[in-house]
Write a protein that holds these residues in place. Structure first.
Motif, PDB file in Angstrom:
ATOM      1  N   VAL D 169       0.874  -1.174   0.000  1.00  0.00           N
ATOM      2  CA  VAL D 169       0.000   0.000   0.000  1.00  0.00           C
ATOM      3  C   VAL D 169       0.908   1.220   0.000  1.00  0.00           C
ATOM      4  CG1 VAL D 169      -1.780   1.300   1.201  1.00  0.00           C
ATOM      5  CG2 VAL D 169      -1.707  -1.184   1.409  1.00  0.00           C
ATOM      6  N   ARG D 170       0.664   2.126  -0.931  1.00  0.00           N
ATOM      7  CA  ARG D 170       1.359   3.427  -0.806  1.00  0.00           C
ATOM      8  C   ARG D 170       0.306   4.523  -0.901  1.00  0.00           C
ATOM      9  NH1 ARG D 170       2.668   1.116  -5.504  1.00  0.00           N
ATOM     10  NH2 ARG D 170       4.226  -0.030  -4.355  1.00  0.00           N
ATOM     11  N   PHE D 260       5.576   7.939   7.138  1.00  0.00           N
ATOM     12  CA  PHE D 260       5.892   6.745   7.930  1.00  0.00           C
ATOM     13  C   PHE D 260       5.828   5.471   7.091  1.00  0.00           C
ATOM     14  CE2 PHE D 260       1.569   5.058   8.764  1.00  0.00           C
ATOM     15  CZ  PHE D 260       0.774   6.178   8.564  1.00  0.00           C
ATOM     16  N   LEU D 261       6.639   4.525   7.526  1.00  0.00           N
ATOM     17  CA  LEU D 261       6.591   3.162   6.993  1.00  0.00           C
ATOM     18  C   LEU D 261       5.637   2.368   7.868  1.00  0.00           C
ATOM     19  CD1 LEU D 261      10.420   2.439   6.574  1.00  0.00           C
ATOM     20  CD2 LEU D 261       8.859   3.518   4.931  1.00  0.00           C
ATOM     21  N   ALA D 262       5.017   1.356   7.285  1.00  0.00           N
ATOM     22  CA  ALA D 262       4.085   0.561   8.072  1.00  0.00           C
ATOM     23  C   ALA D 262       4.151  -0.906   7.679  1.00  0.00           C
ATOM     24  CB  ALA D 262       2.661   1.074   7.874  1.00  0.00           C
ATOM     25  N   LEU D 269       3.478  -4.345   3.117  1.00  0.00           N
ATOM     26  CA  LEU D 269       4.254  -3.152   3.442  1.00  0.00           C
ATOM     27  C   LEU D 269       3.470  -1.905   3.074  1.00  0.00           C
ATOM     28  CD1 LEU D 269       7.728  -4.196   1.952  1.00  0.00           C
ATOM     29  CD2 LEU D 269       6.939  -4.424   4.317  1.00  0.00           C
ATOM     30  N   GLY D 270       3.590  -0.878   3.898  1.00  0.00           N
ATOM     31  CA  GLY D 270       2.911   0.376   3.613  1.00  0.00           C
ATOM     32  C   GLY D 270       3.849   1.557   3.696  1.00  0.00           C
ATOM     33  N   VAL D 271       3.630   2.515   2.826  1.00  0.00           N
ATOM     34  CA  VAL D 271       4.391   3.764   2.846  1.00  0.00           C
ATOM     35  C   VAL D 271       3.381   4.905   2.821  1.00  0.00           C
ATOM     36  CG1 VAL D 271       6.135   5.145   1.703  1.00  0.00           C
ATOM     37  CG2 VAL D 271       6.225   2.667   1.519  1.00  0.00           C
ATOM     38  N   GLU D 273       2.474   9.197   3.501  1.00  0.00           N
ATOM     39  CA  GLU D 273       3.017  10.547   3.537  1.00  0.00           C
ATOM     40  C   GLU D 273       1.878  11.550   3.527  1.00  0.00           C
ATOM     41  OE1 GLU D 273       5.515  11.321   0.216  1.00  0.00           O
ATOM     42  OE2 GLU D 273       6.405  13.107   1.102  1.00  0.00           O
TER      43      GLU D 273
END
Lengths: 397, 397, 397, 397
Positions: D169-170, D260-262, D269-271, D273
């Motif tokens: 996920v971004r 943040f990273l998640a 994985l998530g990014v 902003e």
């Protein structure tokens, strides 16, 4: 607790009576309801009455759309003393009669497009409007797309000389709602009611937009109309666009698609296309304008964007700018949301209501006028004659 | 150390002689040089000789572009026994003479578009090609855009029935390189040399593409040509597109812009436009095809993309697919880079060289043939006559 | 007929020896072959020799890619007196040994990225390069994307102050070539050979690009690596990306995806992501830079475009400009085609060759230098340590 | 003439009292007014009362926004027997007190996001909501973007398995309204009132959206907050976003930007902003989801579009589909206009009102619940702690 009067009591009312309550009626209702909530208006629109022939249906529509009362004929609506403005949302074959009667009764008129089914009707309506204007009665044709902020910005940029001398206009109105040959007949496919098909229904919009944005008029045309599917299932009941097919078939008596070349008064070239058979294009009103100093491009499917190429910029950094037309500097936008929070289809109807109310209060003539609508009607007629006779046709001025 | 022979010694040579070495010459040189490095070819192209009138300039061009030898006349090039194929990259007024001579000398011919400046010339060339074909001599017209992978994929999808019955074609070739009225004259603006302006130079491409993709032919047209700026500064020296203005002015004798309506053999409607005055559009070849089952859209400024709407999909998830045409399943692409690594303008010239070499080796006739080029020429002529006479014109078959 | 010498005889040769001939070898070969045909170079590259361990395969590669001779070891290539420059296109585990030997032998070096598999190797290589530079030996790391014209334009705009103070960088390198869990193992998934997975292979590019465009360095990172599919089929034979699966499975020993936060030396914030599991994204190198005066955005899938927002413009007409980076004012572009005729993936390799040849001739140090490559290696190592230790890591300077 | 009762008399009323009348108040008013005109609702919303501290201003707001009465304290609003639902549109520091009181008074509650300024407050609110729910009192948090049709469609596609196993996920929420360092202070930049800056105001939205679309929760984060401009002019008067600068300066006590990273519960994985300093981005809520079977991408600046890549399609015709989310098959859309006629920002507030009214009538618990809002609050708090301590933080469940 303090009771808040619905209006603070300063503005006088403008009492509206609407004829018709289908697709356009819903859009106009939303406009009258919403306009005073976001814009400062000198008159407060009242949704006084809606008229329709079927009593049960018009009552249900009034309840759903929020009109205070109903009439079962447009005549009785016009006769009412408490109506200031008649808003005509019926099929085109009824426009001339209703509008002329309303104007003669001293009512302001907002008439949906296309203004009429023939040039003769449009001429009679224009004469009636000009006569009524002498007594301060105002009239407007509903080419709402002029009030999309991106379109209004395009007009402003052209008027400011940012495009320079106009060279090209290319405009398309692409839909696909009858690409399926099993889609049933509707009144929009019946020449007696609709007057015209793709040409008059959607082609009229791009003709108006091209002329509005450029400030020039179409002077000559060579066109071709075409009925791609000329026989269709009858609808199962008296239903509209979303109707199911019933038994039997009927003739499509209007064009499915139209295209034409044009010359504009200033010498520019135009290419126009309107179709209901562009598979995958839902409501793609695309217009591109090229001039000696710059270009503009618009697509209604992204209606909050205007693309602008400034040809006077350094070639190293020039490029079409994707202007998100949601800044408070942009036409109409200041009344809405912060930048980047887009608006939708019905907002141009709201802007139309705002402009009309302000013109009525100020005693100024609204645009597009009936004369503007008549000129579009003449272009439509010229395209049709051109197609019938394989010839170029001049537009009378 | 082991010496690696330039070729492994299996494939025979195909010795190429090129006439002309300007813009097109550079593109063709890159094609001949590169084709065997990425594609398996049955014949190995040799860049044997290049011909041009000015000895110093042709020698410099040969060195820069990588040709083994030079000639100062096309006649001497054709006379050489070591030339198998003549590649004609000169202005259009010279094509007929060179091509016919080459064919008569038994050379295969690749002829840049537009094939000729008149229909008469194109007919003579086609007769010569057909006669030469009887002896196994091959000829091809350089409509390179057919070899853009996205265009070849579009053709494949239409041929596979994914678009269904064709309803609409709209095609535009938009440039802006002479929108500045101070841009100087060049041979491309001189009717004697170029034959035609925007119509023949770039309009020819979209005519060919529309017919290639749809598999149908244009049967009738109504068009309008226009010279927007008819007098321009003379160039300071014998220079091309990027020439500086010198002293004095001269007449532009070709069209700056052209537009036409068309009917296709299967009944579909076409709208075409070619212009060098679309400010901000650099090389926008845009073509959109709508049919009963789906639609396709392409823009050369994003030449590695094809947009495909599959009208048979569920309406809830249907949408134009942005196909990045860089997969090994796509035409020509397997020879290049991994997915997502795009190719550019000159690659379609490389693909053209590949296809021509394979046809020559296989003894099959290449496409587009001279007959194809002649048919495009007839459409161009019909558009011009239509514009001169304000009438619809049939395309002879 | 006049024989045209391949070169006009003025420029001295620059004799190139290449090690490795797979994907990168093909791209480099095309670069050496093409550069002198479009650019004026002070030295003429000669494709003298290519080295590989398997004699039959290297010979076939030489014939296909156009190298004059072959060697079966990189050592013998380096020993040859007729080699001026060693071009290293092998997997990362071999770089340090080959490069250091070549530099010590006085050869200029072009080393593919990532420069090395460890910081220690990169440091040794940098020391060797700095020592060799004292004797005029040049070295360069192959971060080719710097030479995409749109990226070079982005750098120019930042350097010219058009973005103002930098606030944000967000960069993604998205691919999907192993999203299928049945895609087989390749050397790129083997830590011993590749050193790193998505992080080192593609993350290295966006680290370099972000630092190149902004002119700032990454100073601190917090990252996370992840191996999404950690066991895969073995390839059926010794094949690469397109290999078929064989029998048995093996471990993926590198990361499939990596993401990290960063702080830059000037205080800006950075967000980076590299993955081979972004379904539908083929080679999407996306980078966006926001500053106090403007913003830039780039996506390699549309590599000829740069999007530029000039925040100093009037809000009423401001918008991201879609700059088609094909004008002669743009970096590298003047050598290619007219505006709007785009270039492709391999062209940045050609530009790299051009810049390197010019630096060698001028006696100037090329960029990106080995010191630049080392710094990227340090960022990669810091991200890996950060991921292992759940901590922020400083980048040593 | 027949009087049309405003409602046909079947549905009982749902009487709404709103606290606050600024930006959110205007959006909620438009929602309550419009919802029953386009959707069939089991209860008819009444705009009964609006509360605000300044009597003159609240009266003016009531007149403009269309509320029947006013109160000068939220307490007196809650005390009224004729209020069924309290709609809380005030700054975050007041939410807990108002909401808990309203719930205890047995009023249904709609609470704008972010739900609270602290986790403690959010926990207390959630307990109150759970207790009230036992007596049939409903509560909902105003994460309206869930009700954008394209987002709801995204959720449906994920739930239907069209994306497969989630990998990435971004998400970004990019604005630029305070990129000018001279933009004055407002309550949104004051930690006491707003609780948080970019993180809580806009970051909260993308956290909720990411979790809603994927159906997974964020389990761990590593983040960084940043105040780019920490001192600003005081506003000239008590004005909001569009305030002019006055004399003197004050401290910005919240973050301007957050990233943040998640890690998500399923391992993806998530990014993330969120920033108010992305020059040129006005309200760009961008979210992209990649899974084993496909991908989705959305940008609020084109909020009527959803891009969907179906990885199970043939590679030759696969591509991101540009789904125009205006078909009647799409969530919420059937009530609006024909295909291609887009909706805007405020429509998701209307959809929120519709869903809430239906839940209240049906006796079902609305989503997002206060527990959902609390979980978002915990993620926000974890990001803040992470930033303060340079560490990864777990989200308690």
């Amino acid at each position: 607790m303090t009771t808040a009067p619905d209006a603070p009591g300063v503005e006088p009312d403008l009492s509206v009576g609407m004829v018709g309550y289908a697709f356009m009626g819903a859009a106009h209702s939303q406009a009258w309801r919403t306009a005073p909530r976001f814009f400062d208006l000198p008159l407060r629109p009242r949704m006084t009455a809606v008229a329709g022939r079927d009593e049960a249906r018009v009552k249900a529509a009034a309840a759903r759309l929020g009109w205070d009362s109903t009439e079962t004929s447009w005549q009785s609506l016009i006769e009412r003393d408490d109506i200031d403005l008649v808003d005509v949302c019926t099929p085109g074959d009824t426009h001339a009669e209703i509008v002329i009667a309303a104007l003669e009764a001293g009512k302001h008129v907002l008439c949906e497009k296309p203004m009429a089914n023939t040039v003769d009707e449009a001429e009679a309506m224009t004469r009636a409007a000009e006569k009524a204007a002498l007594s301060g009665v105002r009239s407007m044709v509903g080419f709402t797309y002029r009030r999309v902020p991106a379109i209004a910005l395009a007009r402003r940029l052209v008027a400011d000389g940012r495009i320079g001398t106009l060279h090209h206009v290319r405009a398309q109105y692409l839909q696909d709602w009858i690409v399926d040959p099993e889609a049933p007949l509707s009144w929009r496919l019946d020449k007696d009611k609709a007057g015209s098909g793709a040409l008059g229904d959607i082609g009229a919009h791009i003709i108006d937009l091209a002329q509005f944005i450029t400030g020039e008029s179409i002077s000559r045309v060579s066109g071709r109309l075409c009925t791609i599917v000329d026989e269709r299932p009858l609808p199962s009941e008296h239903s509209g666009l979303s109707g199911k097919a019933g038994t039997g078939t009927g003739k499509v008596t209007v064009d499915d698609a139209a295209m034409f070349l044009a010359e504009l008064t200033g010498g520019a070239l135009g290419v126009f296309e309107a179709t209901r058979f562009a598979n995958g294009r839902k409501n793609a009103i695309r217009i591109e304008v090229n001039g000696s100093r710059g270009s503009l491009a618009f697509d209604f499917e992204d209606m909050n964007l205007l693309h602008f190429f400034d040809g006077t910029e350094d070639a190293g950094t020039a490029g079409f700018r994707r202007i998100m037309v949601t800044e408070e500097q942009h036409p109409y936008v200041g009344a809405w949301w912060p930048p980047g929070h887009i608006i939708g289809y019905e907002h141009s109807f709201i802007h139309q209501a705002v402009d009309l109310v302000r013109d009525i209060a100020a005693g100024t003539d609204p645009t597009p006028s009936f004369a503007d609508g008549l000129q579009v009607q003449r272009v439509l007629a010229a395209v049709e004659t051109s197609s019938d006779t394989d010839s170029w046709q001049e537009i009378p001025t």
